[in-house]
Design an enzyme around this catalytic site. Sequence first.
Site, PDB file in Angstrom:
ATOM      1  N   GLN A  75       0.899  -1.127   0.060  1.00  0.00           N
ATOM      2  CA  GLN A  75      -0.105   0.035  -0.034  1.00  0.00           C
ATOM      3  C   GLN A  75       0.719   1.131  -0.007  1.00  0.00           C
ATOM      4  O   GLN A  75       0.436   2.301   0.606  1.00  0.00           O
ATOM      5  CB  GLN A  75      -0.937   0.168   1.118  1.00  0.00           C
ATOM      6  CG  GLN A  75      -2.231  -1.060   0.909  1.00  0.00           C
ATOM      7  CD  GLN A  75      -2.922  -0.460  -0.144  1.00  0.00           C
ATOM      8  OE1 GLN A  75      -3.266   0.610  -0.409  1.00  0.00           O
ATOM      9  NE2 GLN A  75      -3.585  -1.521  -0.926  1.00  0.00           N
ATOM     10  N   SER A  76       2.176   1.206  -0.586  1.00  0.00           N
ATOM     11  CA  SER A  76       2.914   2.347  -0.678  1.00  0.00           C
ATOM     12  C   SER A  76       2.327   3.295  -1.434  1.00  0.00           C
ATOM     13  O   SER A  76       2.121   3.306  -2.453  1.00  0.00           O
ATOM     14  CB  SER A  76       4.204   1.920  -1.241  1.00  0.00           C
ATOM     15  OG  SER A  76       5.028   3.092  -1.678  1.00  0.00           O
ATOM     16  N   ASN A  77       2.270   4.706  -0.899  1.00  0.00           N
ATOM     17  CA  ASN A  77       1.845   5.941  -1.412  1.00  0.00           C
ATOM     18  C   ASN A  77       2.989   6.366  -2.287  1.00  0.00           C
ATOM     19  O   ASN A  77       2.601   6.946  -3.424  1.00  0.00           O
ATOM     20  CB  ASN A  77       1.642   6.944  -0.585  1.00  0.00           C
ATOM     21  CG  ASN A  77       0.567   6.653   0.380  1.00  0.00           C
ATOM     22  OD1 ASN A  77      -0.632   6.353   0.231  1.00  0.00           O
ATOM     23  ND2 ASN A  77       0.986   6.572   1.645  1.00  0.00           N
TER      24      ASN A  77
END
Length: 331
Positions: A75-77
């Site tokens: 879920q890396s921005n």
Amino acid sequence: MQYKDIPRVPLGFFPTPLIELTKLSEKLGGPRIFMKRDDNTGLALGGNKTRKLEFILADALAQGADTIITAGAAQSNHCRQTAAAAASLGLECHLVLGGEEPEQFDGNLLLDKIFGCNIHWAGKNRKGEDIPLLVEQLKKQGKKPYIVPYGGSNELGALAFVEALKELETQSQNIKTTFTHIVFASSSGGTHAGLMLGKKILKLPSKIVGINIDKGESDKVPFNQHILSLADSTAKLIDEEHRFSDTDLCLNSDYVGEGYGIIGTLENEAISLTAQTEGILLDPVYTGRAMGGLIDMIRSGEIKKTDNVLFWHTGGAPALFAYSDSLHFTS
Ligand SMILES: *Cc1c(COP(=O)(O)O)cnc(C)c1O
């Protein structure tokens, strides 16, 4: 090198807004709280990585790269903003993500897919440990890969936050306010190092308070040392004399809880309170935790009613959708 000579490619909308959170402040019986809206940088739902990528991808273009590689959590921005930026610049993008391929794509991961990037699943290696192998493979295919470091936290990424602090300084002068504290989520160190260096260059009185997000059990270099050396090397890059030691660093690790991406009461309360008083979305992993820390520091009296606090909203809300199982709704 002179700061103005470092290339930059436009990817976002700047300056981002500076607003005051009067209702949250009233609810807490606390100090004036301002918010720098880097959740509104404009690139693919925004976030602090957009600033860093303007410098880092300008370097990639200058080096003639045609393929971008970076790494992060599922879920890396950072990965989502890198995927969007690469698409907009016509570059191929590869993401090396922690974990296993899920059955369903949600949140940031869904957006990564929409941007058409190639995803490589790396199990427990979410900090780019597997990148060297991929670089070799891509080179064999005749590609010119460029590695964007984990979280975009190298000297160019940090430099973006020297620039960001100048942007904030202009805005705070316009409203004739000096911040006693600048509070934000700190995780790969680029934001923190840049703000620390910016504070020295601009001679600001504000205390730069990073809320640590990641326990960092597997890190080779302790996080505080990483931030200090990044601040040093960023200063060197732009021929600034400043060097940093422990006394310059404020990294609050009281709120890491169970570790990176594990959501508890602290994050839940901060997300609900900010949404329900101000109509503003925080994210579960970073800004929810950092705001939870700020709220706690206000309640404990560590931050006083007479202070003037700036909370740097670094983005992240797209991850909310992927964390619905961990979120509770209080009112
Ligand atoms: C990456 C990120 C941070 C942390 O910034 P660093 O420069 O990596 O320390 C904070 N908030 C959000 C939403 C992020 O995506």
